[in-house]
Design a protein around this motif. Structure first.
Motif, short mmCIF file in Angstrom:
data_model
loop_
_atom_site.label_atom_id
_atom_site.label_comp_id
_atom_site.label_asym_id
_atom_site.label_seq_id
_atom_site.Cartn_x
_atom_site.Cartn_y
_atom_site.Cartn_z
N ASN A 52 0.70 -1.09 -0.06
CA ASN A 52 0.11 0.07 0.07
C ASN A 52 0.97 1.15 -0.05
O ASN A 52 1.79 1.13 0.40
N LEU A 53 0.32 2.23 -0.29
CA LEU A 53 1.03 3.78 -0.27
C LEU A 53 0.73 4.48 0.90
O LEU A 53 -0.50 4.17 1.31
N PRO A 54 1.59 4.98 1.51
CA PRO A 54 2.79 5.20 0.92
C PRO A 54 3.74 4.00 1.44
O PRO A 54 3.62 3.48 2.41
N ASP A 62 26.96 -3.11 2.76
CA ASP A 62 27.39 -4.37 3.45
C ASP A 62 27.50 -4.32 4.91
O ASP A 62 27.28 -5.40 5.50
N ASN A 63 27.38 -3.22 5.40
CA ASN A 63 27.42 -2.97 7.16
C ASN A 63 26.20 -2.59 7.62
O ASN A 63 25.93 -2.32 8.61
N ASN A 64 25.20 -2.67 6.70
CA ASN A 64 23.74 -2.11 6.98
C ASN A 64 23.88 -0.61 7.30
O ASN A 64 22.89 -0.10 7.92
N THR A 65 24.92 0.13 6.71
CA THR A 65 24.83 1.48 6.93
C THR A 65 23.75 2.04 5.83
O THR A 65 23.96 1.66 4.70
N VAL A 66 22.92 3.05 6.03
CA VAL A 66 21.90 3.58 5.36
C VAL A 66 22.59 4.46 4.45
O VAL A 66 23.55 5.38 4.70
N LEU A 67 22.47 4.49 3.12
CA LEU A 67 22.71 5.35 2.06
C LEU A 67 21.93 6.25 1.50
O LEU A 67 22.25 7.31 1.20
N GLY A 68 20.57 5.96 1.40
CA GLY A 68 19.62 6.71 1.02
C GLY A 68 18.37 6.22 0.93
O GLY A 68 18.18 5.09 1.36
N THR A 69 17.29 6.84 0.59
CA THR A 69 15.78 6.41 0.59
C THR A 69 15.08 7.09 -0.55
O THR A 69 15.51 8.25 -0.97
N ALA A 70 13.93 6.52 -0.87
CA ALA A 70 13.11 7.25 -1.78
C ALA A 70 11.54 6.63 -1.49
O ALA A 70 11.59 5.39 -0.85
N ALA A 71 10.62 7.31 -1.43
CA ALA A 71 9.30 6.93 -1.14
C ALA A 71 8.30 7.05 -2.38
O ALA A 71 8.57 7.57 -3.43
N LEU A 72 7.35 6.14 -2.42
CA LEU A 72 6.28 6.29 -3.21
C LEU A 72 5.02 6.46 -2.57
O LEU A 72 4.47 5.65 -1.60
N LYS A 73 4.29 7.75 -2.75
CA LYS A 73 3.25 8.28 -1.93
C LYS A 73 2.10 8.75 -2.88
O LYS A 73 2.37 9.02 -4.32
N LEU A 74 0.91 8.67 -2.43
CA LEU A 74 -0.36 9.21 -3.09
C LEU A 74 -0.26 10.75 -3.22
O LEU A 74 -0.76 11.43 -4.22
N GLN A 75 0.43 11.31 -2.24
CA GLN A 75 0.40 12.89 -2.11
C GLN A 75 1.82 13.55 -2.12
O GLN A 75 2.70 12.80 -1.51
N SER A 76 2.30 14.52 -2.79
CA SER A 76 3.38 15.10 -2.62
C SER A 76 3.28 16.59 -3.34
O SER A 76 2.19 17.09 -3.54
#
Length: 158
Positions: A52-54, A62-76
């Motif tokens: 479901n959205l969002p 490889d150390n589970n360090t977060v590098l980035g993110t993106a989302a899929l949303k109904l509103q922006s």
């Protein structure tokens, strides 16, 4: 050069939320900072879904360090013009930029949108135009007002 080990749903990596929340405040201070209306942690927690959205994806090394993110949303930014759903909250950590991570995150969101049966998605951006156009996104010819000025809206047929 940082190597992406995996891109997964935020739902599978909720431990990344505190880091991402800080990044959101730093990147979009006018919205998520002390004077803003947004709540970065709440927005990220809303994306802890898979069908479901969002929803959101995160890139990890490889150390589970977060590098980035993106989302899929109904509103922006731009939803008021009748468009959606949206690629939103695309953010790569400052030390990891210009290494292809943003491109991989966009591809992952496109894949998620296809899996959900979406035929078209939109983005409003003034910082990633060249990145999305290289991936086949098309300018709608419309713009939307943002705290940084006028921002173009693009779409991608899936």
């Amino acid at each position: 050069m940082t190597n992406i080990q995996k891109i997964c749903l935020l739902k599978e990596a909720p431990f990344t939320i505190p880091t991402l929340s800080r990044w959101f405040v730093d990147e979009w201070t006018s919205w998520y900072g002390p004077e803003g209306k947004g709540n970065s942690t709440r927005d990220l927690e809303a994306c802890l879904q898979h069908d479901n959205l969002p929803l959101a994806v995160v890139a990890l090394d490889d150390n589970n360090t977060v590098l980035g993110t993106a989302a899929l949303k109904l509103q922006s930014l731009g939803s008021e013009l009748g468009y959606g759903p949206w690629l939103s909250a695309l953010l790569v950590g400052r030390p990891f930029r210009r290494q292809g991570i943003g491109n991989s995150l966009i591809r992952a969101i496109e894949d998620q949108a296809r899996q959900l049966g979406l035929k078209r998605i939109y983005v409003s951006t003034d910082t990633a135009i060249s990145l999305v156009t290289r991936r086949g996104w098309i300018l709608t010819g419309q713009q939307v007002a943002s705290p940084r000025g006028s921002v173009p809206i693009l779409y991608r047929n899936l």
